[in-house]
Design an enzyme around this catalytic site. Sequence first.
Site, PDB file in Angstrom:
ATOM      1  N   ARG A 270      -8.327   5.483   9.524  1.00  0.00           N
ATOM      2  CA  ARG A 270      -7.080   6.221   9.694  1.00  0.00           C
ATOM      3  C   ARG A 270      -6.120   5.374  10.518  1.00  0.00           C
ATOM      4  O   ARG A 270      -6.512   4.764  11.516  1.00  0.00           O
ATOM      5  CB  ARG A 270      -7.306   7.566  10.400  1.00  0.00           C
ATOM      6  CG  ARG A 270      -7.991   8.634   9.556  1.00  0.00           C
ATOM      7  CD  ARG A 270      -7.120   9.080   8.376  1.00  0.00           C
ATOM      8  NE  ARG A 270      -7.721  10.177   7.614  1.00  0.00           N
ATOM      9  CZ  ARG A 270      -8.575  10.033   6.625  1.00  0.00           C
ATOM     10  NH1 ARG A 270      -8.984   8.806   6.277  1.00  0.00           N
ATOM     11  NH2 ARG A 270      -9.043  11.085   5.971  1.00  0.00           N
ATOM     12  N   ASP A 294      -5.621  -0.361   4.824  1.00  0.00           N
ATOM     13  CA  ASP A 294      -5.487   0.644   3.767  1.00  0.00           C
ATOM     14  C   ASP A 294      -4.843   1.918   4.299  1.00  0.00           C
ATOM     15  O   ASP A 294      -4.526   2.810   3.517  1.00  0.00           O
ATOM     16  CB  ASP A 294      -6.865   0.966   3.180  1.00  0.00           C
ATOM     17  CG  ASP A 294      -6.800   1.872   1.958  1.00  0.00           C
ATOM     18  OD1 ASP A 294      -5.945   1.618   1.079  1.00  0.00           O
ATOM     19  OD2 ASP A 294      -7.592   2.828   1.879  1.00  0.00           O
ATOM     20  N   GLU A 299       2.315   7.825   6.310  1.00  0.00           N
ATOM     21  CA  GLU A 299       2.080   7.573   4.880  1.00  0.00           C
ATOM     22  C   GLU A 299       2.810   8.619   4.042  1.00  0.00           C
ATOM     23  O   GLU A 299       2.823   9.795   4.424  1.00  0.00           O
ATOM     24  CB  GLU A 299       0.572   7.627   4.582  1.00  0.00           C
ATOM     25  CG  GLU A 299      -0.238   6.586   5.330  1.00  0.00           C
ATOM     26  CD  GLU A 299      -1.731   6.714   5.072  1.00  0.00           C
ATOM     27  OE1 GLU A 299      -2.142   7.534   4.216  1.00  0.00           O
ATOM     28  OE2 GLU A 299      -2.504   6.005   5.730  1.00  0.00           O
ATOM     29  N   HIS A 325      -3.622   3.386   0.897  1.00  0.00           N
ATOM     30  CA  HIS A 325      -4.657   4.397   1.169  1.00  0.00           C
ATOM     31  C   HIS A 325      -5.439   4.713  -0.112  1.00  0.00           C
ATOM     32  O   HIS A 325      -5.473   5.857  -0.576  1.00  0.00           O
ATOM     33  CB  HIS A 325      -4.051   5.675   1.753  1.00  0.00           C
ATOM     34  CG  HIS A 325      -5.055   6.471   2.553  1.00  0.00           C
ATOM     35  ND1 HIS A 325      -4.704   7.263   3.601  1.00  0.00           N
ATOM     36  CD2 HIS A 325      -6.415   6.580   2.437  1.00  0.00           C
ATOM     37  CE1 HIS A 325      -5.786   7.838   4.118  1.00  0.00           C
ATOM     38  NE2 HIS A 325      -6.838   7.432   3.428  1.00  0.00           N
TER      39      HIS A 325
END
Length: 359
Positions: A270, A294, A299, A325
Amino acid sequence: MASPTKIAVLDDYQGISEPKFKSLDPEKYEVSFFKDTLAPYNHPDTSQDVKDQLVARLEPFTIISTMRERTPFPRELISRLPNLKLLLTTGNRNLGLDLEAFKERRIPVVGAVDRAHAGSVGSISTTEHCVAMILAAARNIAQDDLSVKTGGWQTVPAVCLRGKIFGTVGLGRLGIAVAKIMHLAFGMKIVAWSSNLTQEAADEKAVAAGFPVVGEDGEKTFKVVSKEELFSTADVVSIHLVLGERSRGSIGAADLGLMKKSAIFVNTSRGPLVVEKDLLDALEQGKIRAAALDVFEREPLPLDSKWRTTKWGQEGRSRVLLTPHMGYVEEATLDAWYSQQIENVLKWEKGETLSLPLY
């Protein structure tokens, strides 16, 4: 005849949900799909106008389907959705949902699991993605691919991982899975740290993973070290913590400043686990070889995000590999999640007990 129940399906970027929800009886259900994710309602940079846009989008709907934490539902947003009667999410937990607020409103919240990999909630996919990112960063895959496609050839030498040190921050299911691959496939030595991790617990995890407690070199298979030792000695540092109030921002400038110039930093867990400004500063100054990310603090990334606009790998900056992600985004998993959402919609219609309630 009663009006159809309105359903909003949010943040399904690949459109996997559409045939599922379109199979519902159109006389009973009116389904709308929103693939563009608006800024998070509870983010400090989100203006009141954008908050109001999100409310205007969601307010008409009785049922909302959301994908993981892509659209958070804090208490204030929930209070502004008077028509909401059922919230469908994916996975078996969602830190973006204020479950207490849903409970107070008596709005059921239900999850969905990947039945093909029971109990994993995408962890197999995330493990594969993490290993792929480590290898891509070490072997310059993305940069060399771009170079060849734009008329260039070789860029910088790759890095050999065999015999190097893999540092996992967190030794839970994902940390163990990635460490196991790096150890078996590349002979990397494993060091681990988390705030409550003991050597005794790490030894038990090694045995459960099929390893001896002590390897042929006389070292512990999963060696617990201090946070400082992990960041200063590891050639690859990979984050595998669960995000919570205690772990938020737990990786910062002091930790990143200890890393080797040749090291690779990886985060597939995260974004908010890491102080984003500190990571950006370290990479802009070229303090480590590369980062493979990622996940991000916000986001989807804003178009003007430094992650998008900085010329990484140039003028002394670190090389940076970014993916949007994708750790859990596999078609079979998403297909299974949306199938279960439809099952819960039909159960809700009939007044039956819903599957996988989150409170």
